[in-house]
Enzyme design. Sequence first.
Site, PDB file in Angstrom:
ATOM      1  N   THR A 175       0.822  -1.209   0.000  1.00  0.00           N
ATOM      2  CA  THR A 175       0.000   0.000   0.000  1.00  0.00           C
ATOM      3  C   THR A 175       0.858   1.264   0.000  1.00  0.00           C
ATOM      4  O   THR A 175       2.043   1.236   0.319  1.00  0.00           O
ATOM      5  CB  THR A 175      -0.932   0.030   1.228  1.00  0.00           C
ATOM      6  OG1 THR A 175      -0.154   0.094   2.417  1.00  0.00           O
ATOM      7  CG2 THR A 175      -1.830  -1.202   1.267  1.00  0.00           C
ATOM      8  N   ASP A 176       0.206   2.366  -0.331  1.00  0.00           N
ATOM      9  CA  ASP A 176       0.872   3.660  -0.272  1.00  0.00           C
ATOM     10  C   ASP A 176       0.615   4.311   1.086  1.00  0.00           C
ATOM     11  O   ASP A 176       0.041   3.680   1.985  1.00  0.00           O
ATOM     12  CB  ASP A 176       0.415   4.556  -1.434  1.00  0.00           C
ATOM     13  CG  ASP A 176      -1.078   4.842  -1.429  1.00  0.00           C
ATOM     14  OD1 ASP A 176      -1.738   4.685  -0.373  1.00  0.00           O
ATOM     15  OD2 ASP A 176      -1.599   5.241  -2.483  1.00  0.00           O
ATOM     16  N   LYS A 177       0.995   5.553   1.244  1.00  0.00           N
ATOM     17  CA  LYS A 177       0.868   6.249   2.517  1.00  0.00           C
ATOM     18  C   LYS A 177      -0.591   6.370   2.976  1.00  0.00           C
ATOM     19  O   LYS A 177      -0.865   6.490   4.168  1.00  0.00           O
ATOM     20  CB  LYS A 177       1.504   7.636   2.406  1.00  0.00           C
ATOM     21  CG  LYS A 177       1.707   8.331   3.715  1.00  0.00           C
ATOM     22  CD  LYS A 177       2.518   9.597   3.537  1.00  0.00           C
ATOM     23  CE  LYS A 177       2.743  10.247   4.879  1.00  0.00           C
ATOM     24  NZ  LYS A 177       3.605  11.413   4.774  1.00  0.00           N
TER      25      LYS A 177
ATOM     26  N   GLY B  35      -2.768   3.982   2.631  1.00  0.00           N
ATOM     27  CA  GLY B  35      -3.282   2.645   2.906  1.00  0.00           C
ATOM     28  C   GLY B  35      -3.954   1.994   1.717  1.00  0.00           C
ATOM     29  O   GLY B  35      -4.568   0.943   1.841  1.00  0.00           O
ATOM     30  N   VAL B  36      -3.842   2.615   0.540  1.00  0.00           N
ATOM     31  CA  VAL B  36      -4.451   2.103  -0.695  1.00  0.00           C
ATOM     32  C   VAL B  36      -3.443   1.222  -1.414  1.00  0.00           C
ATOM     33  O   VAL B  36      -2.249   1.572  -1.494  1.00  0.00           O
ATOM     34  CB  VAL B  36      -4.883   3.272  -1.614  1.00  0.00           C
ATOM     35  CG1 VAL B  36      -5.399   2.772  -2.955  1.00  0.00           C
ATOM     36  CG2 VAL B  36      -5.934   4.128  -0.924  1.00  0.00           C
TER      37      VAL B  36
END
Length: 132
Positions: free
Chosen positions: A15-17, A19-20
């Site tokens: 995930t990215d920052k 949370g995706v």
Amino acid sequence: MDLNKISFRVRYGETDKMGVVYHGNYAQYLEMGRIEWLRNIGVSYKSMEEEGIILPVVSLNVKYRKSAFYDDVLTLETTLVEKPLVKISFKYKIYNEVNDLLAEATTDLAFVNEKTRKPIKCPDYILEKIKD
């Protein structure tokens, strides 16, 4: 054609920052689906490679519909599009735990002789295992 389903949990590192799930990880998810689809019909990708057959991806298309998030349990459906000749084509659907459709995708892979790097016909032992 044959349909195979697998479920897995999104890991933090995917995930990215926010949370995706990072979009590039979907290619790995599709690979997991293909490998399990082959295993489900009784074919090991590892044994194919040991026989000198590789399956490079020649096309990949993903339509993102909704985001997947850290710790979601995703279900990936992998379906063979048609009986393979020199290439094998799959379509995919990815759902979350509440059955929202998150992504749809397609891939085409070529059967290739590892030594010559030339396309080859789909091995007969795979064709024999595929239901019409």
